[in-house]
Design an enzyme around this catalytic site. Structure first.
Site, PDB file in Angstrom:
ATOM      1  CB  SER A 113       0.581  -1.931  -1.931  1.00  0.00           C
ATOM      2  OG  SER A 113      -0.553  -1.878  -2.746  1.00  0.00           O
ATOM      3  CG  HIS A 114       0.177   1.940  -4.191  1.00  0.00           C
ATOM      4  ND1 HIS A 114      -0.379   1.317  -3.111  1.00  0.00           N
ATOM      5  CD2 HIS A 114       0.312   3.244  -3.852  1.00  0.00           C
ATOM      6  CE1 HIS A 114      -0.593   2.211  -2.154  1.00  0.00           C
ATOM      7  NE2 HIS A 114      -0.185   3.375  -2.569  1.00  0.00           N
ATOM      8  NE  ARG A 284      -3.843   0.393  -4.015  1.00  0.00           N
ATOM      9  CZ  ARG A 284      -3.736   1.642  -3.605  1.00  0.00           C
ATOM     10  NH1 ARG A 284      -3.773   2.636  -4.477  1.00  0.00           N
ATOM     11  NH2 ARG A 284      -3.565   1.917  -2.333  1.00  0.00           N
ATOM     12  CE  LYS A 378      -6.454  -2.536  -2.250  1.00  0.00           C
ATOM     13  NZ  LYS A 378      -6.060  -2.251  -0.863  1.00  0.00           N
TER      14      LYS A 378
HETATM   15  C1  VG1 Z   1      -4.245   3.537   0.821  1.00  0.00           C
HETATM   16  C2  VG1 Z   1      -5.660   3.662   0.305  1.00  0.00           C
HETATM   17  C3  VG1 Z   1      -6.563   2.664   1.007  1.00  0.00           C
HETATM   18  C4  VG1 Z   1      -5.984   1.242   0.833  1.00  0.00           C
HETATM   19  C5  VG1 Z   1      -4.546   1.214   1.314  1.00  0.00           C
HETATM   20  C6  VG1 Z   1      -3.891  -0.117   1.036  1.00  0.00           C
HETATM   21  O1  VG1 Z   1      -4.215   3.841   2.192  1.00  0.00           O
HETATM   22  O2  VG1 Z   1      -6.147   4.952   0.471  1.00  0.00           O
HETATM   23  O3  VG1 Z   1      -7.865   2.748   0.493  1.00  0.00           O
HETATM   24  O4  VG1 Z   1      -6.739   0.316   1.581  1.00  0.00           O
HETATM   25  O5  VG1 Z   1      -3.779   2.213   0.637  1.00  0.00           O
HETATM   26  O6  VG1 Z   1      -3.949  -0.456  -0.321  1.00  0.00           O
HETATM   27  P1  VG1 Z   1      -3.779   5.288   2.772  1.00  0.00           P
HETATM   28  O7  VG1 Z   1      -3.829   5.134   4.265  1.00  0.00           O
HETATM   29  O8  VG1 Z   1      -2.443   5.594   2.230  1.00  0.00           O
HETATM   30  O9  VG1 Z   1      -4.796   6.265   2.259  1.00  0.00           O
HETATM   31  V1  VG1 Z   1      -2.701  -1.337  -1.008  1.00  0.00           V
HETATM   32  O10 VG1 Z   1      -3.140  -1.727  -2.531  1.00  0.00           O
HETATM   33  O11 VG1 Z   1      -1.456  -0.417  -0.593  1.00  0.00           O
HETATM   34  O12 VG1 Z   1      -2.611  -2.797  -0.049  1.00  0.00           O
HETATM   35 CO    CO Z   2      -1.974  -3.257  -3.235  1.00  0.00          CO
END
Ligand code: VG1
Ligand code: CO
Length: 545
Positions: A113-114, A284, A378
Site C-alpha cells: 500500500s502506502h 486511498r 476502498k
Molecule cells: C492502516 C489504516 C487503516 C487501513 C489500513 C490499510 O492500518 O489505519 O485504516 O485500513 O492501513 O490501508 P493500521 O493498522 O496501520 O492503522 V492500505 O491503503 O495500507 O491497504
Molecule cells: Co492502500
C-alpha cells in the site's frame, strides 16, 4: 510440465496484519519465505483448487518476480485459470472489481500500500475472497497457523510467462490470461458516475483538476479515465508512470507526502480547482481544493449527504459504516437521514459482511479510505470521480461544498498523531496501562473536559455475530469530543502508536480555526492520560494528518 515438491522450514512471523502480510523486501527474499506463505494460502483457500484466480500488484519492486513464482505455485496447486494484469499491474480496487465481474474464487494482490518501495522498502501480499473483499480474520488466522508448521510446497518447473503484452497461454493444464488492467474497472466507473456531465464541465473550462498518482499504480487508470474518457485539462496528471520505487517517495496521499500536488493547488491564479491523490495500490484518496484540505472523515460524511444526487446512488443509501477512529461526522448525516451508522474495527475486511448483507451502501476510514457497495475494497479513483461528479452537479468548489456541509451538520475538528517505530514493549505497555485504568476514568475531569466513557472497543458483527475485541482504547467526553488510541497493524518496524482526536463544534463562527489549535486542549489531555511523551521518549509525533 514437471511439478516439484520442495521441502522447506517454516517461519514464525507470517501473521497478516490489518491488510495482509507486510514485511521488508529483504524478508520476502529469504529462502522459501514467499513460497511458504503462498502455499499456506492455497492450503486454506481450497476453493482455488480447479478455480479461477485474479493476480496482480501495485508495480513495486519484487512485484513481477513474485508473480512468476505465484503462477508456478498456482499451476502446481491445480488452479484452473489465472487472470493476471499486464506488466503485473492491478490496483487493489481493480482486483476486487475483476473478482466480482468474473465471479472468480479469489484474488492475490501484491502490495504494501502506502509503505515505501524499492529494494530497501516494503513488500506485501493480500488474499481476497470470492466477494471481492479482503479475507476475514478467520481465514488469515488459519493461513498463519498453517505457515507455522508448513514443511513443503509444490511448484511447477516452468518458464516465466511474458507479462509485457496481453495474451493467453498455458502453464501445464492451467490457463493464464494476461489482461488489460484498466478496462473493466473503467467501465464500472462509467456505470456509476455521470461521465457526460463531468466531461462537459471540463470542456467548458469551468473545471480543472490535478491528480497525483505518486508514481504508483493509479497512473494507467487515471490516464484512461481522466484523460481518455473525460478529456480533462492538459497537465491534469502528475507522477502518472508507475515506478518500482515510487520515485523514491512515500506513496501516501496526505498533505505531508503529496507535496507537489499541494503546491500546485496553492499556486494562486493558475491553480487547478480540484486536486486529488492516491496511494501505492490505489485504494486511498486525498481530496483537496485550492488552499483547502478535505478531511477524509468529512469526505465520507459529505458523500453520504449527497450520494442521491449521483446516478449510481440515486435510489439513496441504505446505511453507512465507519471504522472506530474515523470521526463521527458521518453519524450526524446518518441521524438526519434516518439510516443506520455502524462502527467497526480498523480495516476494510470488517465492512464486507455489512455490504454483502445490504446493510450499508457507503463506508469509510479516517486513513484516506472511502468506498461503496460497487466493490469490496476502498477505492481511490472512485472517490475522486464521486467528488468530480458532485462538483459538476452542484457547480460549487470543494471548499464551498465542505463549508456548507459544516454549516448544516456542524464541524468535527479531527487529527491523527502517529508515533512511529517505537519500541514494541513500550507501545504494548502504554495500551495495557490504558486498558487497566479505563473503567476508573469515567466521571473524571481533565480541565474543562468530562470523561463519560472509556473502554477498549469490541465489535460484534451483526451479520455473523463474530466478536473482535481489543480494537482500540476510546475516551468519550461529555461535549462529544473523543480520543482513540491504537497500535498500527501495517508497520514493518517496531510499533506505531496512533492517537486520534476529535471535537465537535456546531457554531459556524467557530468553523475557521486551525485544526491543531482547535484540538490543543484535547491533544494535551491525550498525552496526560496515556503518558505518551514520557513512555515513548518523544516530544512530538512523527506524522500529523
Ligand atoms: C492502516 C489504516 C487503516 C487501513 C489500513 C490499510 O492500518 O489505519 O485504516 O485500513 O492501513 O490501508 P493500521 O493498522 O496501520 O492503522 V492500505 O491503503 O495500507 O491497504
Ligand atoms: Co492502500
Amino acid at each position: 510440465m514437471k511439478i516439484e515438491t520442495i521441502s522447506t522450514n517454516s517461519y514464525a512471523d507470517q501473521k497478516p496484519g490489518t491488510s495482509g502480510l507486510r514485511k521488508k523486501v529483504s524478508v520476502f527474499q529469504k529462502p522459501h519465505y514467499l513460497e511458504n506463505f503462498v502455499q499456506s494460502i492455497f492450503n486454506i483457500a481450497t476453493e482455488l483448487n480447479n478455480g479461477v484466480l485474479v493476480l496482480g500488484g501495485d508495480g513495486r519492486y519484487y512485484n513481477q518476480t513474485a508473480i512468476q513464482v505465484i503462477l508456478k505455485i498456482a499451476a502446481a496447486n491445480n488452479v484452473k485459470h489465472v487472470m493476471v494484469g499486464q506488466d503485473g499491474i492491478l490496483s487493489t480496487p481493480a482486483v476486487s472489481c475483476l473478482i466480482r465481474k468474473y465471479q472468480t474464487a479469489g484474488g492475490i494482490i501484491l502490495s504494501a500500500s502506502h509503505n515505501p518501495g524499492g529494494p530497501t522498502g516494503d513488500f506485501g501480499i493480500k488474499f481476497n475472497i470470492a466477494n471481492g473483499g479482503p479475507a476475514p480474520t478467520t481465514f488469515t488466522d488459519a493461513v498463519y497457523e498453517d505457515s507455522k508448521t508448513i514443511k513443503q510446497y509444490t511448484i511447477a518447473n516452468a518458464e516465466d510467462i511474458d507479462l509485457s503484452q496481453q495474451h493467453t497461454c498455458h502453464m501445464g493444464k492451467m490457463k493464464i490470461s494476461v489482461i488489460d488492467p484498466v478496462a473493466d474497472y473503467a467501465d464500472l466507473m462509467e456505470e456509476l458516475f455521470d461521465f457526460k456531465k463531468i466531461k462537459s464541465l471540463f470542456a467548458s473550462g469551468l473545471l480543472t483538476m490535478c491528480f497525483d498518482a505518486m508514481h504508483a499504480v493509479t497512473g494507467p487508470y487515471a490516464k484512461e479515465i481522466f484523460e481518455n474518457r473525460l478529456s480533462a485539462n492538459v497537465n491534469a496528471l502528475i507522477n502518472s508512470i508507475p515506478k518500482e520505487d515510487f520515485g523514491g517517495g512515500h506513496p501516501d496521499p496526505n498533505l505531508a507526502h503529496a507535496k507537489e500536488l499541494v503546491a500546485r493547488l496553492n499556486a494562486g491564479l493558475n491553480a487547478p480547482m480540484f486536486g486529488a491523490a492516491s496511494d501505492g495500490d490505489g485504494d486511498r484518496n486525498m481530496i483537496i481544493g485550492q488552499k483547502f484540505f478535505v478531511n477524509p472523515s468529512d469526505s465520507l460524511a459529505i458523500m453520504t449527504a449527497n450520494a442521491h444526487l449521483l446516478p449510481g446512488y440515486k435510489q439513496g443509501i441504505c446505511g453507512v459504516a465507519r471504522s472506530l477512529p474515523t470521526s463521527r461526522a458521518v453519524d450526524k448525516v446518518a441521524d438526519a437521514l434516518g439510516i443506520e451508522c455502524y462502527e467497526t474495527p480498523t480495516g476494510w475486511k470488517y465492512f464486507g459482511n455489512l455490504l454483502d448483507d445490504n446493510r450499508i451502501t457507503l463506508c469509510g476510514e479516517e486513513s484516506f479510505g472511502s468506498g461503496s457497495n460497487h466493490i469490496r475494497e476502498k477505492d481511490g479513483i472512485w472517490a475522486v470521480l464521486f467528488w468530480l461528479n458532485l462538483i459538476a452537479v452542484k457547480q460549487h468548489s470543494v471548499e464551498e461544498i465542505t463549508r456548507s456541509h459544516w454549516k448544516q451538520y456542524g464541524r468535527h475538528y479531527y487529527t491523527r498523531h502517529d508515533y512511529e517505530a517505537i519500541d514494541s514493549n513500550v507501545a504494548d505497555e502504554l495500551i495495557q496501562n490504558m486498558r487497566n485504568k479505563a473503567e476508573s476514568l469515567a466521571g473524571t475531569n481533565y480541565s474543562d473536559y468530562e470523561i463519560v466513557l472509556c473502554d477498549d472497543f469490541s465489535y460484534t458483527d451483526p451479520v455473523d455475530n463474530s466478536i473482535t475485541s481489543q480494537q482500540g482504547i476510546r475516551i468519550l467526553f461529555k461535549d462529544e469530543s473523543r480520543i482513540v488510541f491504537r497500535l498500527s497493524g501495517t508497520g514493518t518496524e517496531g510499533a506505531t502508536l496512533r492517537v486520534y482526536i476529535e471535537r465537535y463544534v456546531t457554531n459556524p463562527e467557530q468553523h475557521n480555526l486551525d485544526t491543531q489549535a482547535a484540538l490543543a486542549p484535547l491533544i494535551q489531555i491525550a498525552d496526560e492520560v496515556a503518558e505518551i511523551k514520557t513512555r515513548c521518549q518523544r516530544e512530538t509525533p512523527d506524522v500529523i494528518t
